[in-house]
Write an enzyme that holds these catalytic residues in place. Structure first.
Site: not given
Length: 454
Positions: A73, A79, A82, A410
């Protein structure tokens, strides 16, 4: 001696931290270094110094990990969406299991080395898996941009082609950005708290190909909405649901309380295995359909239903888990605080041939009420948000003492804290990590707790 800001020093990375950063120790002080891998020897510059730890950036890698790879990427390092693209996928799976172990060691008094913590279940293709995007909208150099805020900042990073999104959602996002520009629609400016369009949300039913588009605005009105709808329908015929959501608050929450259908149906359909689900704009649904099937199969395995059990599906969302395990239960009851989710759950439950009850509210509200009425569950399944189970719910579970407790988590830290509380009453049979979010540091898991026979 304390680390000083901008100080440069050598560091050996010991492990991956819960947010995906490398963790090392310099003169007994913990140092977090984004992008560094276990086993690497790096030269680090201190970027932030806190009383108990420091943060740093890599200046040089002296000894490179064999598991280091080149992130595909172009905005990976900006960003923040990830955190692990620089690690080979097979190693990501091992590190995620280790993150789970670290959390259990830190937050429980359990003998972690003797727990059955299984190998992480991964994906064959760990890219292009996300069925939903929620991108903030901004304006730069006369262009409409959309993406995520850079890590620890409010700089919006334009992401026209996200490598972990379903490719068709990238196409929808880019087309909608162009439509907003063509019609000169005002874009929200977070700093000035002015403007109209805040966020573009897209979701696809991967098995059906149906797409839902939600335009979130800071104002009650969306200008030229009819023209926007017509243009979306013309350029994007697979968009089956167009919704206008109003969120006037200055908040990190994406959705406001009010949703107005603009065109098409209010829901889209998704299939997982044999099951079909209706999804409205605000309803929770897992973001990775392939891995969701694996995760829900683990839930089904852990629940061990024989057709006689009364089951509670807490934090039920659209009722996906209840629907998945429901053919093995005598009765399923679920609850969620979002009314649209309960509407979807009731709709989704119609396919089951057993009694189902879905109510708006919290588990700690409904469980004591049902208990007073003489209804007691044999199995409780929870899938709480990242904050973990509400303390009142844990207290209620300690009173009700269901035979089996299945915890879908999670967040390893809150999972560890919650099962530590329940470990006096329950044996932790096993924990199964499932990689729902490849390339990120998120770790999902399914734990089976069985009541101790005292």
């Amino acid at each position: 001696m304390k680390i000083k800001l901008k100080q440069t020093f050598p560091l050996t990375i010991k492990r991956i931290g819960i947010n995906g950063e490398g963790v090392g120790y310099f003169k007994r002080q913990v140092v977090f270094v984004p992008g560094a891998l276990p086993g690497e020897e790096v030269v680090v510059e201190a970027t932030k110094v806190h009383p108990k730890f420091a943060e740093g950036k890599i200046k040089k890698i002296r000894k490179k990990s064999p598991h280091r790879t080149t992130p595909p990427c172009p905005v990976y390092d900006q960003c923040g969406g990830c955190q692990l693209q620089h690690i080979t996928y097979s190693q990501q799976l091992k590190e995620k299991r280790d993150i789970l172990i670290q959390s259990l060691e830190r937050h429980t008094k359990l003998p972690v080395e003797s727990l059955d913590i299984r190998e992480t279940i991964g994906m064959e293709n760990p890219w292009s898996y996300r069925n939903k995007s929620q991108f903030q909208v901004g304006s730069r150099d006369g262009k409409v941009i959309a993406g995520l805020y850079s890590l620890n900042s409010h700089k919006l990073i334009d992401i026209p082609d996200c490598a972990v999104q379903q490719p068709v959602l990238n196409d929808v996002l880019n087309t909608v950005k162009q439509i907003l520009k063509d019609f000169n629609i005002s874009i929200y400016d977070e700093k000035k708290n002015k403007g109209i369009v805040k966020t573009i949300v897209t979701r696809i039913g991967v098995a059906t190909g149906e797409i839902q588009l939600v335009i979130v605005t800071a104002t009650n009105e969306l200008p030229k909405k009819q023209l926007i709808v017509e243009e979306v329908q013309k350029r994007l015929p697979n968009v089956k649901s167009i919704i206008h959501n109003i969120n006037p608050k200055k908040t990190s929450l994406i959705f406001g309380d009010k949703s107005l259908p603009l065109a098409g149906s209010e829901t889209i359909e998704e299939r997982l295995g044999e099951q079909t689900y209706s999804l409205s704009a605000r309803a929770f649904f897992q973001l990775n359909p392939d891995q969701t099937v694996k995760l829900y199969d683990e839930v089904k395995k852990a629940a061990q239903l024989t057709g006689k059990e009364k089951v509670v599906d807490a934090y039920c969302g659209s009722g996906t888990i209840g629907r998945w395990v429901g053919d093995g239960a005598a009765e399923i009851r679920g609850m969620d605080v979002i009314p649209e989710s309960i509407k979807d759950a009731r709709e989704n439950a119609k396919a089951l041939k057993i009694k189902t009850v879905y109510e708006v509210g919290t588990a700690e509200q409904w469980l004591p009420k049902w208990l007073k009425e003489g209804w007691k569950p044999d199995v409780i399944i929870v899938d709480p948000p990242r904050t973990g189970c509400d303390q009142k719910l844990l207290d209620t579970i300690k009173k009700i003492k269901p035979k089996r407790f299945v915890y879908v988590s999670c967040n390893p830290s809150t999972l560890a804290k919650d099962i530590n509380q329940l470990s006096q009453l329950y044996n932790i049979e096993y924990i199964q990590p499932v990689d729902m979010f490849p390339q990120t540091a998120h770790v999902e898991s399914c734990s089976l707790l069985v009541r101790k026979e005292i």
